[in-house]
Design an enzyme around this catalytic site. Structure first.
Site, PDB file in Angstrom:
ATOM      1  N   TYR A  11      -6.412   3.397  -5.171  1.00  0.00           N
ATOM      2  CA  TYR A  11      -5.121   3.914  -4.676  1.00  0.00           C
ATOM      3  C   TYR A  11      -4.551   5.004  -5.599  1.00  0.00           C
ATOM      4  O   TYR A  11      -4.286   6.128  -5.150  1.00  0.00           O
ATOM      5  CB  TYR A  11      -4.177   2.710  -4.564  1.00  0.00           C
ATOM      6  CG  TYR A  11      -2.731   2.977  -4.230  1.00  0.00           C
ATOM      7  CD1 TYR A  11      -2.350   3.932  -3.289  1.00  0.00           C
ATOM      8  CD2 TYR A  11      -1.739   2.206  -4.843  1.00  0.00           C
ATOM      9  CE1 TYR A  11      -1.008   4.115  -2.982  1.00  0.00           C
ATOM     10  CE2 TYR A  11      -0.398   2.386  -4.525  1.00  0.00           C
ATOM     11  CZ  TYR A  11      -0.034   3.345  -3.598  1.00  0.00           C
ATOM     12  OH  TYR A  11       1.289   3.529  -3.301  1.00  0.00           O
ATOM     13  N   ASP A  31     -16.544   3.455 -10.671  1.00  0.00           N
ATOM     14  CA  ASP A  31     -15.816   2.515  -9.808  1.00  0.00           C
ATOM     15  C   ASP A  31     -16.838   1.557  -9.211  1.00  0.00           C
ATOM     16  O   ASP A  31     -17.934   1.969  -8.832  1.00  0.00           O
ATOM     17  CB  ASP A  31     -15.099   3.290  -8.692  1.00  0.00           C
ATOM     18  CG  ASP A  31     -13.979   2.502  -8.045  1.00  0.00           C
ATOM     19  OD1 ASP A  31     -12.829   2.968  -8.085  1.00  0.00           O
ATOM     20  OD2 ASP A  31     -14.252   1.420  -7.488  1.00  0.00           O
ATOM     21  N   PHE A  73      -7.856   2.618 -14.403  1.00  0.00           N
ATOM     22  CA  PHE A  73      -7.076   2.193 -13.219  1.00  0.00           C
ATOM     23  C   PHE A  73      -7.753   0.996 -12.535  1.00  0.00           C
ATOM     24  O   PHE A  73      -7.441   0.706 -11.386  1.00  0.00           O
ATOM     25  CB  PHE A  73      -7.017   3.328 -12.187  1.00  0.00           C
ATOM     26  CG  PHE A  73      -6.302   4.562 -12.651  1.00  0.00           C
ATOM     27  CD1 PHE A  73      -4.927   4.692 -12.482  1.00  0.00           C
ATOM     28  CD2 PHE A  73      -6.993   5.606 -13.254  1.00  0.00           C
ATOM     29  CE1 PHE A  73      -4.263   5.833 -12.901  1.00  0.00           C
ATOM     30  CE2 PHE A  73      -6.335   6.754 -13.676  1.00  0.00           C
ATOM     31  CZ  PHE A  73      -4.963   6.867 -13.495  1.00  0.00           C
ATOM     32  N   TYR A 141      -1.672 -12.179 -14.726  1.00  0.00           N
ATOM     33  CA  TYR A 141      -1.802 -10.728 -14.543  1.00  0.00           C
ATOM     34  C   TYR A 141      -1.036  -9.978 -15.645  1.00  0.00           C
ATOM     35  O   TYR A 141      -1.596  -9.134 -16.352  1.00  0.00           O
ATOM     36  CB  TYR A 141      -1.286 -10.324 -13.153  1.00  0.00           C
ATOM     37  CG  TYR A 141      -1.072  -8.843 -13.005  1.00  0.00           C
ATOM     38  CD1 TYR A 141      -2.133  -7.961 -13.168  1.00  0.00           C
ATOM     39  CD2 TYR A 141       0.200  -8.319 -12.738  1.00  0.00           C
ATOM     40  CE1 TYR A 141      -1.933  -6.592 -13.061  1.00  0.00           C
ATOM     41  CE2 TYR A 141       0.397  -6.951 -12.635  1.00  0.00           C
ATOM     42  CZ  TYR A 141      -0.668  -6.089 -12.796  1.00  0.00           C
ATOM     43  OH  TYR A 141      -0.473  -4.742 -12.703  1.00  0.00           O
ATOM     44  N   PHE A 169       6.457   0.523 -12.971  1.00  0.00           N
ATOM     45  CA  PHE A 169       7.282  -0.430 -12.238  1.00  0.00           C
ATOM     46  C   PHE A 169       6.654  -0.522 -10.830  1.00  0.00           C
ATOM     47  O   PHE A 169       5.448  -0.657 -10.741  1.00  0.00           O
ATOM     48  CB  PHE A 169       8.768  -0.069 -12.357  1.00  0.00           C
ATOM     49  CG  PHE A 169       9.302  -0.574 -13.690  1.00  0.00           C
ATOM     50  CD1 PHE A 169       8.776  -0.116 -14.890  1.00  0.00           C
ATOM     51  CD2 PHE A 169      10.248  -1.584 -13.748  1.00  0.00           C
ATOM     52  CE1 PHE A 169       9.179  -0.644 -16.123  1.00  0.00           C
ATOM     53  CE2 PHE A 169      10.674  -2.113 -14.962  1.00  0.00           C
ATOM     54  CZ  PHE A 169      10.136  -1.649 -16.145  1.00  0.00           C
ATOM     55  N   ASN A 170       7.383  -0.459  -9.746  1.00  0.00           N
ATOM     56  CA  ASN A 170       6.719  -0.707  -8.452  1.00  0.00           C
ATOM     57  C   ASN A 170       6.098   0.568  -7.882  1.00  0.00           C
ATOM     58  O   ASN A 170       6.797   1.389  -7.278  1.00  0.00           O
ATOM     59  CB  ASN A 170       7.708  -1.318  -7.461  1.00  0.00           C
ATOM     60  CG  ASN A 170       8.037  -2.761  -7.810  1.00  0.00           C
ATOM     61  OD1 ASN A 170       8.432  -3.047  -8.942  1.00  0.00           O
ATOM     62  ND2 ASN A 170       7.866  -3.668  -6.878  1.00  0.00           N
ATOM     63  N   ILE A 206      11.882 -11.684   4.461  1.00  0.00           N
ATOM     64  CA  ILE A 206      12.647 -11.228   3.290  1.00  0.00           C
ATOM     65  C   ILE A 206      12.780 -12.432   2.355  1.00  0.00           C
ATOM     66  O   ILE A 206      13.432 -13.422   2.700  1.00  0.00           O
ATOM     67  CB  ILE A 206      14.031 -10.692   3.710  1.00  0.00           C
ATOM     68  CG1 ILE A 206      13.851  -9.487   4.639  1.00  0.00           C
ATOM     69  CG2 ILE A 206      14.856 -10.346   2.481  1.00  0.00           C
ATOM     70  CD1 ILE A 206      15.142  -8.804   5.051  1.00  0.00           C
ATOM     71  N   ARG A 220      14.113  -3.592  -6.652  1.00  0.00           N
ATOM     72  CA  ARG A 220      12.997  -3.139  -7.481  1.00  0.00           C
ATOM     73  C   ARG A 220      13.091  -1.628  -7.686  1.00  0.00           C
ATOM     74  O   ARG A 220      13.706  -0.917  -6.886  1.00  0.00           O
ATOM     75  CB  ARG A 220      11.647  -3.443  -6.802  1.00  0.00           C
ATOM     76  CG  ARG A 220      11.331  -4.913  -6.679  1.00  0.00           C
ATOM     77  CD  ARG A 220      11.013  -5.525  -8.037  1.00  0.00           C
ATOM     78  NE  ARG A 220      10.695  -6.936  -7.905  1.00  0.00           N
ATOM     79  CZ  ARG A 220      11.607  -7.907  -7.891  1.00  0.00           C
ATOM     80  NH1 ARG A 220      12.889  -7.624  -8.004  1.00  0.00           N
ATOM     81  NH2 ARG A 220      11.231  -9.165  -7.783  1.00  0.00           N
ATOM     82  N   GLY A 283       9.061 -17.049  -9.164  1.00  0.00           N
ATOM     83  CA  GLY A 283       8.729 -16.069 -10.196  1.00  0.00           C
ATOM     84  C   GLY A 283       9.393 -14.717 -10.012  1.00  0.00           C
ATOM     85  O   GLY A 283       9.352 -13.869 -10.905  1.00  0.00           O
TER      86      GLY A 283
HETATM   87  N1  UFG Z   1       9.028  -9.108  -0.683  1.00  0.00           N
HETATM   88  C1  UFG Z   1       9.580  -9.610   0.492  1.00  0.00           C
HETATM   89  N2  UFG Z   1       8.734  -9.816   1.550  1.00  0.00           N
HETATM   90  C2  UFG Z   1       7.396  -9.552   1.494  1.00  0.00           C
HETATM   91  C3  UFG Z   1       6.853  -9.040   0.295  1.00  0.00           C
HETATM   92  C4  UFG Z   1       7.700  -8.825  -0.776  1.00  0.00           C
HETATM   93  O1  UFG Z   1      10.768  -9.863   0.569  1.00  0.00           O
HETATM   94  O2  UFG Z   1       6.694  -9.790   2.500  1.00  0.00           O
HETATM   95  C5  UFG Z   1       9.929  -8.828  -1.815  1.00  0.00           C
HETATM   96  C6  UFG Z   1       9.549  -9.556  -3.104  1.00  0.00           C
HETATM   97  O3  UFG Z   1      10.111 -10.843  -3.124  1.00  0.00           O
HETATM   98  C7  UFG Z   1      10.140  -8.602  -4.135  1.00  0.00           C
HETATM   99  C8  UFG Z   1      10.007  -7.216  -3.504  1.00  0.00           C
HETATM  100  O4  UFG Z   1       9.825  -7.460  -2.115  1.00  0.00           O
HETATM  101  O5  UFG Z   1      11.479  -8.869  -4.299  1.00  0.00           O
HETATM  102  C9  UFG Z   1       8.824  -6.448  -4.022  1.00  0.00           C
HETATM  103  O6  UFG Z   1       7.685  -7.289  -3.955  1.00  0.00           O
HETATM  104  P1  UFG Z   1       6.213  -6.758  -4.219  1.00  0.00           P
HETATM  105  O7  UFG Z   1       5.302  -7.923  -4.032  1.00  0.00           O
HETATM  106  O8  UFG Z   1       5.951  -5.527  -3.437  1.00  0.00           O
HETATM  107  O9  UFG Z   1       6.264  -6.310  -5.745  1.00  0.00           O
HETATM  108  P2  UFG Z   1       6.684  -7.094  -7.073  1.00  0.00           P
HETATM  109  O10 UFG Z   1       7.991  -6.539  -7.525  1.00  0.00           O
HETATM  110  O11 UFG Z   1       6.600  -8.547  -6.914  1.00  0.00           O
HETATM  111  O12 UFG Z   1       5.518  -6.691  -8.065  1.00  0.00           O
HETATM  112  C10 UFG Z   1       5.031  -5.352  -8.170  1.00  0.00           C
HETATM  113  C11 UFG Z   1       3.540  -5.396  -8.364  1.00  0.00           C
HETATM  114  C12 UFG Z   1       3.208  -6.063  -9.665  1.00  0.00           C
HETATM  115  C13 UFG Z   1       3.940  -5.375 -10.781  1.00  0.00           C
HETATM  116  C14 UFG Z   1       5.406  -5.304 -10.500  1.00  0.00           C
HETATM  117  C15 UFG Z   1       6.083  -4.489 -11.555  1.00  0.00           C
HETATM  118  O13 UFG Z   1       2.926  -6.087  -7.279  1.00  0.00           O
HETATM  119  O14 UFG Z   1       1.819  -5.976  -9.882  1.00  0.00           O
HETATM  120  O15 UFG Z   1       5.640  -4.711  -9.237  1.00  0.00           O
HETATM  121  O16 UFG Z   1       7.424  -4.290 -11.290  1.00  0.00           O
HETATM  122  F1  UFG Z   1       3.746  -6.050 -11.922  1.00  0.00           F
END
Ligand code: UFG
Length: 324
Positions: A11, A31, A73, A141, A169-170, A206, A220, A283
């Site tokens: 990606y 890769d 990556f 992780y 971050f995200n 959500i 986020r 978490g």
């Molecule tokens: N969420 C929902 N519904 C879903 C999926 C996610 O409400 O179907 C919410 C999660 O609870 C969270 C937000 O959307 O509040 C973002 O969730 P993601 O799973 O997209 O991302 P995360 O913040 O959990 O984690 C991501 C990466 C990690 C990284 C982190 C760093 O997946 O690998 O960002 O900030 F470590």
């Protein structure tokens, strides 16, 4: 500069290769195609299919190509999977990286840029999170990424391996020219999940609507992959003029809530986005945003494409017009 991009068919790695070429550098890709796709790459980029921990293969690459810097990556990145299969995460994200670093040293390659994550911080103790925030990862992780950061610090001290750690971050969005984007079959992150649900007319969940945020949903810090890749180019420039080890956050210091994302997807797609409140996900912190002041001060980097509209629109365009 000739750069070995480990995980260059994925990606972010595939976009990195494009932007390296655009900037006059020469990417070489290693890769294993476990999640990457060769179609993401220009056919004129040297491509080695194999394992990043295969020291014989690494030796032959370093012998054949005059690599000056390595970018990594190629991590496993799913938090939930890491809890179920920590062995896989410590093997792929730590043990194999260690073998890669040792091969680099044996072949006198002494510059490394490492993709790390906000997951190294664990539950935020203050916001925005800066690089001095304590690191207390709460899943394998995040722990695996933190372990490599420590190894890199020690390798710089003992062996003069110069490295830069970029804590994303995200990561979100797709390339602005629509050529590369998130292509996993099973979507793992919020934006690709919501887009797929729109396509398949499914309802998005959500996770938590009772957080201490304005609309009750998690916030986020979404950072566009074009900005992440641009930070890598700045890090490369920095490492070509400076020695040492350093760590930088990559974020915008602004947040978007889950509900805002759902609303933006609806606005941009012009389609109804069905969503339903679901319990909090274990978490999850309620809010996580970065300070990237250090990356601005030292690398001269700042996000240019991480506004909400660009992130969602590029992800939407990719999702509905993707080439692989
Ligand atoms: N969420 C929902 N519904 C879903 C999926 C996610 O409400 O179907 C919410 C999660 O609870 C969270 C937000 O959307 O509040 C973002 O969730 P993601 O799973 O997209 O991302 P995360 O913040 O959990 O984690 C991501 C990466 C990690 C990284 C982190 C760093 O997946 O690998 O960002 O900030 F470590």
């Amino acid at each position: 500069m000739k750069v070995l991009v480990v995980g260059g068919a994925g990606y972010i790695g595939s976009l990195m290769c494009r932007r390296l070429s655009d900037a006059g550098h020469q990417p070489v890709v290693l890769d294993d195609l476990s999640t990457g796709n060769k179609k993401a790459l220009h056919c004129d980029i040297p491509f080695y299919e194999g394992d990043l921990g295969d020291q014989l293969l690494l030796k032959s690459i370093f012998n054949k190509e005059t690599i000056e810097l390595v970018m990594h990556f190629a991590a496993k990145i799913q938090v939930g999977e890491s809890v179920e299969k920590p062995d896989l995460y410590y093997e792929n994200n730590v043990a194999k990286v260690l073998r890669l670093l040792n091969s680099m040293l044996e072949n006198n390659v002494k510059r490394f840029i490492f993709s790390s994550t906000a997951a190294v911080y664990g539950q935020p103790q203050y916001l925005p999170v800066d690089e001095n925030h304590p690191t207390k990862p709460i899943n394998p992780y995040g722990a695996s990424k933190r372990m490599v950061e420590i190894i890199l610090q020690d390798y710089e001290h003992a062996f003069g391996l110069n490295s830069i750690v970029l804590r994303y971050f995200n990561a979100a969005g797709a390339s602005l020219d629509g050529t590369t984007g998130e292509a996993q079959r099973v979507k793992q992150n919020l934006i690709p999940i919501v887009l797929e649900n729109v396509e398949k007319e499914r309802t998005s969940q959500i996770f938590g609507t009772d957080w201490d945020t304005d609309d009750g949903t998690c916030i986020r810090d979404y950072i566009h992959i074009e900005d992440i890749v641009a930070a890598h180019l700045k890090a490369l420039e920095h490492l070509s003029k400076n020695e040492g080890f350093d760590i930088f956050n990559l974020g915008t210091s602004e947040g978007l809530s889950v509900k805002q994302i759902v609303d933006l997807v609806s606005q941009i797609s012009g389609k109804e986005v069905k969503s339903v409140a679901a319990p909090r996900r274990p978490g999850d912190p309620g809010k996580l945003v970065a300070s990237s002041q250090k990356a601005y001060d030292i690398l001269g980097w700042q996000p240019c494409h991480s506004d909400h509209e660009t992130i969602i629109r590029s992800a939407y365009n990719w999702h509905f017009n993707r080439r692989y």
